[in-house]
Design a protein around this motif. Structure first.
Motif, PDB file in Angstrom:
ATOM      1  N   HIS A 197       0.832  -1.204   0.000  1.00 46.09           N
ATOM      2  CA  HIS A 197       0.000   0.000   0.000  1.00 46.09           C
ATOM      3  C   HIS A 197       0.870   1.258   0.000  1.00 46.09           C
ATOM      4  CE1 HIS A 197      -2.188  -3.181   2.194  1.00 46.09           C
ATOM      5  NE2 HIS A 197      -3.257  -2.730   1.582  1.00 46.09           N
ATOM      6  N   GLY A 198       0.319   2.312  -0.580  1.00 51.12           N
ATOM      7  CA  GLY A 198       0.953   3.614  -0.533  1.00 51.12           C
ATOM      8  C   GLY A 198       0.363   4.422   0.618  1.00 51.12           C
ATOM      9  N   LYS A 199       0.957   5.586   0.855  1.00 52.86           N
ATOM     10  CA  LYS A 199       0.524   6.463   1.934  1.00 52.86           C
ATOM     11  C   LYS A 199      -0.945   6.877   1.785  1.00 52.86           C
ATOM     12  CE  LYS A 199       1.910  10.719   4.216  1.00 52.86           C
ATOM     13  NZ  LYS A 199       2.691  11.951   4.117  1.00 52.86           N
ATOM     14  N   SER A 200      -1.387   7.023   0.547  1.00 54.99           N
ATOM     15  CA  SER A 200      -2.770   7.474   0.295  1.00 54.99           C
ATOM     16  C   SER A 200      -3.804   6.497   0.857  1.00 54.99           C
ATOM     17  CB  SER A 200      -3.003   7.684  -1.193  1.00 54.99           C
ATOM     18  OG  SER A 200      -2.851   6.459  -1.894  1.00 54.99           O
ATOM     19  N   VAL A 201      -3.477   5.205   0.888  1.00 59.74           N
ATOM     20  CA  VAL A 201      -4.410   4.204   1.421  1.00 59.74           C
ATOM     21  C   VAL A 201      -4.632   4.431   2.910  1.00 59.74           C
ATOM     22  CG1 VAL A 201      -4.775   1.728   1.823  1.00 59.74           C
ATOM     23  CG2 VAL A 201      -3.794   2.511  -0.333  1.00 59.74           C
ATOM     24  N   LEU A 202      -3.534   4.667   3.632  1.00 59.39           N
ATOM     25  CA  LEU A 202      -3.645   4.918   5.071  1.00 59.39           C
ATOM     26  C   LEU A 202      -4.362   6.247   5.329  1.00 59.39           C
ATOM     27  CD1 LEU A 202      -2.907   3.519   7.703  1.00 59.39           C
ATOM     28  CD2 LEU A 202      -0.809   4.843   7.757  1.00 59.39           C
ATOM     29  N   GLU A 203      -4.114   7.239   4.497  1.00 63.17           N
ATOM     30  CA  GLU A 203      -4.787   8.532   4.649  1.00 63.17           C
ATOM     31  C   GLU A 203      -6.291   8.413   4.395  1.00 63.17           C
ATOM     32  OE1 GLU A 203      -2.555  10.970   1.938  1.00 63.17           O
ATOM     33  OE2 GLU A 203      -1.006  11.404   3.424  1.00 63.17           O
ATOM     34  N   LYS A 204      -6.670   7.551   3.462  1.00 61.23           N
ATOM     35  CA  LYS A 204      -8.084   7.386   3.111  1.00 61.23           C
ATOM     36  C   LYS A 204      -8.854   6.585   4.163  1.00 61.23           C
ATOM     37  CE  LYS A 204     -11.143   5.714  -0.549  1.00 61.23           C
ATOM     38  NZ  LYS A 204     -11.238   5.123  -1.884  1.00 61.23           N
ATOM     39  N   TYR A 205      -8.306   5.436   4.557  1.00 61.88           N
ATOM     40  CA  TYR A 205      -9.034   4.525   5.443  1.00 61.88           C
ATOM     41  C   TYR A 205      -8.636   4.643   6.917  1.00 61.88           C
ATOM     42  CZ  TYR A 205     -10.456   2.361   1.086  1.00 61.88           C
ATOM     43  OH  TYR A 205     -10.988   2.144  -0.160  1.00 61.88           O
ATOM     44  N   GLY A 206      -7.413   5.081   7.163  1.00 59.62           N
ATOM     45  CA  GLY A 206      -6.885   5.140   8.518  1.00 59.62           C
ATOM     46  C   GLY A 206      -7.742   5.882   9.537  1.00 59.62           C
ATOM     47  N   PRO A 207      -8.178   7.099   9.217  1.00 60.44           N
ATOM     48  CA  PRO A 207      -8.940   7.856  10.217  1.00 60.44           C
ATOM     49  C   PRO A 207     -10.196   7.138  10.733  1.00 60.44           C
ATOM     50  CG  PRO A 207      -8.236   9.306   8.453  1.00 60.44           C
ATOM     51  CD  PRO A 207      -7.893   7.895   8.024  1.00 60.44           C
ATOM     52  N   ASN A 208     -10.861   6.380   9.875  1.00 60.01           N
ATOM     53  CA  ASN A 208     -12.071   5.658  10.294  1.00 60.01           C
ATOM     54  C   ASN A 208     -11.763   4.387  11.071  1.00 60.01           C
ATOM     55  OD1 ASN A 208     -13.746   7.547   9.066  1.00 60.01           O
ATOM     56  ND2 ASN A 208     -13.690   6.473   7.111  1.00 60.01           N
ATOM     57  N   LEU A 209     -10.571   3.836  10.877  1.00 54.35           N
ATOM     58  CA  LEU A 209     -10.228   2.553  11.499  1.00 54.35           C
ATOM     59  C   LEU A 209      -9.334   2.697  12.732  1.00 54.35           C
ATOM     60  CD1 LEU A 209      -9.451   0.537   8.228  1.00 54.35           C
ATOM     61  CD2 LEU A 209     -11.591   0.591   9.518  1.00 54.35           C
ATOM     62  N   LYS A 210      -8.694   3.851  12.871  1.00 54.88           N
ATOM     63  CA  LYS A 210      -7.738   4.036  13.968  1.00 54.88           C
ATOM     64  C   LYS A 210      -8.444   4.097  15.322  1.00 54.88           C
ATOM     65  CE  LYS A 210      -3.524   6.502  15.057  1.00 54.88           C
ATOM     66  NZ  LYS A 210      -2.551   7.478  14.567  1.00 54.88           N
ATOM     67  N   VAL A 211      -7.966   3.278  16.260  1.00 60.21           N
ATOM     68  CA  VAL A 211      -8.550   3.254  17.607  1.00 60.21           C
ATOM     69  C   VAL A 211      -7.563   3.751  18.654  1.00 60.21           C
ATOM     70  CG1 VAL A 211     -10.265   1.457  17.157  1.00 60.21           C
ATOM     71  CG2 VAL A 211      -7.957   0.793  17.877  1.00 60.21           C
ATOM     72  N   GLY A 212      -6.319   3.942  18.264  1.00 64.71           N
ATOM     73  CA  GLY A 212      -5.337   4.425  19.230  1.00 64.71           C
ATOM     74  C   GLY A 212      -3.936   4.345  18.679  1.00 64.71           C
ATOM     75  N   THR A 213      -2.991   4.452  19.612  1.00 67.07           N
ATOM     76  CA  THR A 213      -1.584   4.395  19.265  1.00 67.07           C
ATOM     77  C   THR A 213      -0.890   3.347  20.115  1.00 67.07           C
ATOM     78  OG1 THR A 213      -1.081   6.157  20.836  1.00 67.07           O
ATOM     79  CG2 THR A 213      -1.446   6.826  18.554  1.00 67.07           C
ATOM     80  N   LEU A 214       0.300   2.975  19.670  1.00 66.74           N
ATOM     81  CA  LEU A 214       1.088   1.991  20.382  1.00 66.74           C
ATOM     82  C   LEU A 214       1.810   2.676  21.533  1.00 66.74           C
ATOM     83  CD1 LEU A 214       1.596  -1.019  20.060  1.00 66.74           C
ATOM     84  CD2 LEU A 214       3.636  -0.461  18.762  1.00 66.74           C
ATOM     85  N   LYS A 215       1.706   2.110  22.696  1.00 65.59           N
ATOM     86  CA  LYS A 215       2.349   2.655  23.886  1.00 65.59           C
ATOM     87  C   LYS A 215       3.828   2.304  23.867  1.00 65.59           C
ATOM     88  CE  LYS A 215      -0.076   2.194  27.642  1.00 65.59           C
ATOM     89  NZ  LYS A 215      -0.689   1.572  28.816  1.00 65.59           N
ATOM     90  N   GLU A 216       4.649   3.281  24.186  1.00 64.72           N
ATOM     91  CA  GLU A 216       6.097   3.024  24.279  1.00 64.72           C
ATOM     92  C   GLU A 216       6.323   2.043  25.427  1.00 64.72           C
ATOM     93  OE1 GLU A 216       9.064   4.049  22.804  1.00 64.72           O
ATOM     94  OE2 GLU A 216       7.804   4.748  21.164  1.00 64.72           O
TER      95      GLU A 216
END
Length: 82
Positions: free
Chosen positions: A59-78
């Motif tokens: 995948h290219g960056k555009s795929v994450l930009e398109k679908y990412g915001p709707n699917l993102k639930v959080g971030t990885l904890k250090e």
């Protein structure tokens, strides 16, 4: 936004909540299984895991930009590196 450890992400690998890690983002792809152009099988195989390498291979960056915001639930904890 929530933060998750890798162990917490690994617990989410069924049809109700299926988390994958891409870079430092945590995404719930359970609702995207039927829409994934590459099929649900690969998402199920990566469920609960870090899919960064596999994601960027196909995948290219555009795929994450398109679908990412709707699917993102959080971030990885250090996590402390021992």
């Amino acid at each position: 936004m929530s933060q998750f450890t890798k162990a917490e992400v690994a617990q989410h690998k069924d049809e109700k909540s299926m988390f994958i890690i891409i870079d430092d983002g945590v995404y719930d792809v359970a609702g995207f299984l039927d829409d994934h152009p590459g099929g649900a099988k690969i998402l199920k195989r990566m469920a609960g895991k870090d899919a960064t390498k596999q994601f960027w291979k196909y995948h290219g960056k555009s795929v994450l930009e398109k679908y990412g915001p709707n699917l993102k639930v959080g971030t990885l904890k250090e996590e402390a590196k021992l």
